[in-house]
Design a protein around this motif. Structure first.
Motif, PDB file in Angstrom:
ATOM      1  N   ILE A   1      -5.562  -2.805  -7.901  1.00 43.26           N
ATOM      2  CA  ILE A   1      -6.619  -2.417  -6.958  1.00 43.26           C
ATOM      3  C   ILE A   1      -5.946  -1.964  -5.674  1.00 43.26           C
ATOM      4  O   ILE A   1      -5.490  -2.784  -4.887  1.00 43.26           O
ATOM      5  N   SER A   2      -5.838  -0.672  -5.457  1.00 37.79           N
ATOM      6  CA  SER A   2      -5.064  -0.176  -4.328  1.00 37.79           C
ATOM      7  C   SER A   2      -5.803   0.883  -3.534  1.00 37.79           C
ATOM      8  O   SER A   2      -6.544   1.695  -4.096  1.00 37.79           O
ATOM      9  N   ASN A   3      -5.570   0.870  -2.233  1.00 40.00           N
ATOM     10  CA  ASN A   3      -6.056   1.903  -1.321  1.00 40.00           C
ATOM     11  C   ASN A   3      -7.562   2.132  -1.376  1.00 40.00           C
ATOM     12  O   ASN A   3      -8.039   3.240  -1.201  1.00 40.00           O
ATOM     13  N   ASN A   4      -8.309   1.087  -1.641  1.00 36.99           N
ATOM     14  CA  ASN A   4      -9.763   1.202  -1.593  1.00 36.99           C
ATOM     15  C   ASN A   4     -10.269   0.801  -0.221  1.00 36.99           C
ATOM     16  O   ASN A   4      -9.576   0.144   0.540  1.00 36.99           O
TER      17      ASN A   4
ATOM     18  N   THR B   1      -3.213  -7.023  -9.130  1.00 37.91           N
ATOM     19  CA  THR B   1      -2.576  -6.809  -7.829  1.00 37.91           C
ATOM     20  C   THR B   1      -3.510  -6.068  -6.882  1.00 37.91           C
ATOM     21  O   THR B   1      -4.186  -5.120  -7.259  1.00 37.91           O
ATOM     22  N   PHE B   2      -3.513  -6.564  -5.658  1.00 36.25           N
ATOM     23  CA  PHE B   2      -4.300  -5.934  -4.601  1.00 36.25           C
ATOM     24  C   PHE B   2      -3.300  -5.421  -3.574  1.00 36.25           C
ATOM     25  O   PHE B   2      -2.440  -6.165  -3.126  1.00 36.25           O
ATOM     26  N   ASN B   3      -3.445  -4.181  -3.205  1.00 37.73           N
ATOM     27  CA  ASN B   3      -2.441  -3.635  -2.300  1.00 37.73           C
ATOM     28  C   ASN B   3      -3.011  -2.486  -1.477  1.00 37.73           C
ATOM     29  O   ASN B   3      -3.672  -1.603  -2.007  1.00 37.73           O
TER      30      ASN B   3
ATOM     31  N   PRO C   1      -2.777  -5.297   3.749  1.00 39.01           N
ATOM     32  CA  PRO C   1      -4.088  -4.718   4.069  1.00 39.01           C
ATOM     33  C   PRO C   1      -3.950  -3.661   5.164  1.00 39.01           C
ATOM     34  O   PRO C   1      -3.172  -3.825   6.090  1.00 39.01           O
ATOM     35  N   LYS C   2      -4.715  -2.584   5.016  1.00 43.62           N
ATOM     36  CA  LYS C   2      -4.654  -1.523   6.013  1.00 43.62           C
ATOM     37  C   LYS C   2      -5.438  -1.912   7.259  1.00 43.62           C
ATOM     38  O   LYS C   2      -6.396  -2.678   7.190  1.00 43.62           O
ATOM     39  N   MET C   3      -5.038  -1.386   8.400  1.00 43.76           N
ATOM     40  CA  MET C   3      -5.767  -1.657   9.635  1.00 43.76           C
ATOM     41  C   MET C   3      -6.907  -0.662   9.810  1.00 43.76           C
ATOM     42  O   MET C   3      -7.881  -0.922  10.498  1.00 43.76           O
TER      43      MET C   3
END
Lengths: 413, 260
Positions: free
Chosen positions: A313-316, A335-337, A407-409
């Motif tokens: 699960i990425s970039n959602n 994986t969460f990224n 995690p993205k800001m």
């Protein structure tokens, strides 16, 4: 050699530009049956504007059937209207209606049976039991049709209403630019391989907007799926690609934007999930990539049930969902990224747009809610926030390893 | 009564604290708007602030205000004025000042940001209304507490406890009950528990707008009807109205009997 070339070009000439046969009350042929009888392979049958009541019409010649703006075929006795039994047939610009519910036979406005290269283009099908039924066909194109079932289908039982486009045992078909509403399933695919569903709009169907069963190597892109019982259900299928679709307003007790059951090696990317009760419900599905999707204002963004492994699960973007994530087991190797979580409370001291502390998307509240559904009314209560905070500091009930390390800001999309 | 209302209102808006209160809302909502640029996120954050803060400020302000103007009330009682008009006048002045500071503090920044044209307008209006209703209900309770207890310290501590009870402890008990009796049908219990707490009532009304998609996931027949349909809205509004009328009636009864 020369003669052969001429012969071939002449043959292809006749086959491409066959005779034009017209049907209208004042033409040489006044009924479709008579006109069809005089048709040969490669001919074009033009049905002029008007209402034609016909019994079941079996097309056993490779012809083009073309209508005008107000060409309307009505089933005489509520039976099937057109049954295509020959390859290379085109049906274009015709309105259909009057196929009634039958509990023994799945009657459809257009049925294509055991053939190839059939085109069903720009037709309008209103209030029919099944609209388009593809049975053991290959290389078939269903394009630009408007399919409107009966509005009362919402209140009927599932057995009483049929599917908009129903495909069974097909290969390499294209279903595109159709607008489907008020059926049981908008598009139903069973044993359909190597096919594409693009740019369709499926809405207000009583069960599923789009439904895959036992189908492999398919893709669906840019579809808009709204206000259905369940948006898209993908079951027992492999290698399905789902991109750039919009899933919106699928509300209700068992309503999901996307329902995955026993799916392997799929890719779910660039989709928009907006205001569904559950955006994605996953059961027993492995090796799926969830990339760059946006989940906005859903009740639950992703609900993992048992047996989901090796998912990425990425970039959602997870924006303002009531609950972002539910996992049912303590163990998991998903994986969460690099996702953006609107609930993330961390900081970014080195200013690289990636949060410095990991985000734990599973909250204690989602665990409690699973135990006692009534506690839905305690959402956003100060007490629940305090509990969530306490759990976050030292996790006991929620799995420790379900976390996004980067995690993205800011929003990804 | 109108004259007393006027005086009490003037006194309130000249008070330093009411300025600080509205200033806080002003700064908080402006800061949130500047930080996130997304009006729905701002409204969610404001919901959390409002649900916690307006009852607290309402009840503390009310008690302090009553104790501070106790001498003035006693002076008024020496005049040819009914007790009812004195108390309602004082109370309405206080409530009006609180509501106006909320309207200014939250309303101005959000309207300036353009909430009126956005899709979130109904949520914004609901939020402002609920903030005002919570202020009204809790300042009423404050008056009641202050009337009952002449001792300032006792009165203040009781109002803080009342806030603590409705804001946190109540939901804790609620959750414990739900967990303890989860084998039983809990729909009716849930609804009656909601109705008995004004903060929960306001919160649920906001939830019905904010988290409708999650609410629809609930399957129990009675509660989902309550949450999903207009009936729920009507019951909640009616109960909030009762939460205003009942304390008002008690204040009337207590103030008539009380020996000053």
């Amino acid at each position: 050699m020369k003669i052969l070339c001429i012969a071939i070009s002449f043959l292809s000439w006749t086959s491409i530009f066959g005779n034009r046969i017209e049907v209208c009350p004042t033409c040489a042929f006044t009924t479709i049956e008579e006109a069809y009888k005089s048709c040969e392979n490669g001919d074009t049958l033009e049905i002029k504007a008007g209402i034609y009541k016909i019994p079941n019409w079996k097309i056993q010649k490779s012809i083009v059937v073309r209508g005008e703006k107000n060409t309307h075929l009505i089933s005489q006795s509520g039976e099937e209207i057109i049954t295509v039994e020959k390859s290379n047939v085109t049906i274009q610009n015709i309105s259909f209606s009057g196929v009634v519910t039958n509990y023994l036979k799945e009657n459809a406005a257009i049925r294509v049976k055991r053939c190839k290269n059939v085109n069903i283009l720009n037709n309008t099908i209103i209030d029919c039991f099944f609209a388009i039924y593809l049975e053991r066909t290959k290389h078939t194109k269903v394009y630009g049709n408007t399919i409107n079932g009966n509005k009362n289908n919402i209140d009927r039982t599932e057995a009483e209403s049929g599917n908009g486009i129903h495909a069974w045992h097909c290969d390499s078909i294209l279903i595109a630019q159709n607008d489907i509403m008020h059926h049981r399933d908008g598009i139903y695919l069973e044993f359909v391989n190597n096919s594409e569903m693009n740019d369709n709009r499926s809405h207000d169907n009583s069960r599923y907007g789009l439904h895959y069963m036992f189908s492999n190597d398919d893709s669906y892109r840019r579809n808009i799926i709204e206000h259905n019982g369940v948006g898209v259900a993908v079951m027992f299928s492999r290698r399905i690609i789902m991109t750039e679709n919009t899933f919106a307003h699928n509300w209700g007790h068992a309503a999901y934007g996307l329902l995955l059951k026993e799916i392997y090696d799929a890719e779910i990317s660039d989709n928009k999930f907006t205001e569904n009760t559950v955006a994605i419900f996953v059961e027993g599905s492995n090796r799926i990539n969830y990339l760059r999707n946006s989940f906005r204002k859903n009740g639950w963004a992703i609900k993992f049930s048992g047996g989901c492994e090796s998912n990425k699960i990425s970039n959602n973007d997870f924006l303002y969902n009531s609950i972002d994530l539910v996992v049912s087991s303590q163990l998991n190797n998903n994986t969460f990224n690099g996702n953006y979580w609107s609930e993330y409370t961390g900081y970014d001291l080195d200013n690289n747009k990636i949060g410095d502390v990991p985000h734990y998307p599973v909250k204690l509240y989602s665990y409690i809610h699973n135990q006692v559904p009534e506690s839905v009314v305690l959402m956003r209560s100060l007490f629940v926030d305090i509990l969530n905070f306490a759990e976050k500091v030292s996790p006991i009930f929620t799995p420790k390893d379900v976390k996004d390390d980067a995690p993205k800001m800011n929003s990804n999309l | 009564m109108l004259k007393i209302l006027k005086y009490s209102f003037y006194e309130m808006i000249r008070s330093r604290w009411i300025f600080i209160y509205s200033g806080f809302y002003l700064i908080a909502s402006m800061a949130l708007l500047l930080l996130s640029n997304d009006i729905s996120k701002v409204l969610i954050s404001l919901t959390n602030i409002i649900i916690i803060l307006t009852p607290l400020i309402g009840i503390l302000f009310g008690t302090i205000y009553y104790y501070n103007s106790k001498e003035f009330i006693q002076l008024l009682m020496a005049q040819a004025l009914s007790r009812w008009s004195i108390f309602t006048g004082m109370y309405l002045g206080l409530a009006a000042a609180l509501c106006i500071s909320i309207l200014i503090g939250i309303g101005i920044p959000l309207i300036a940001y353009g909430v009126l044209g956005s899709a979130e307008l109904s949520l914004f209006l609901l939020l402002i209304t609920m903030a005002c209703v919570l202020s009204i209900v809790f300042s009423l309770m404050a008056f009641l507490i202050a009337l009952k207890f002449d001792d300032k310290v006792k009165g203040l501590s009781i109002s803080i406890f009342v806030w603590l009870f409705f804001a946190i402890i109540y939901d804790g008990i609620f959750l414990l009950l739900l967990l303890g009796f989860k084998e039983y049908p809990l729909d009716k219990l849930t609804i009656s528990m909601i109705v008995l707490n004004p903060i929960d009532l306001a919160r649920i009304l906001i939830l019905m707008k904010l988290d409708m998609s999650a609410m629809m996931g609930y399957t129990g027949a009675v509660l989902s009807k309550f949450l999903g349909k207009n009936i729920g809205m009507i019951i909640i509004s009616f109960s909030l109205l009762l939460w205003v009328i009942l304390p008002l009636w008690t204040i009337r009864r207590v103030s008539m009997k009380k020996d000053f």
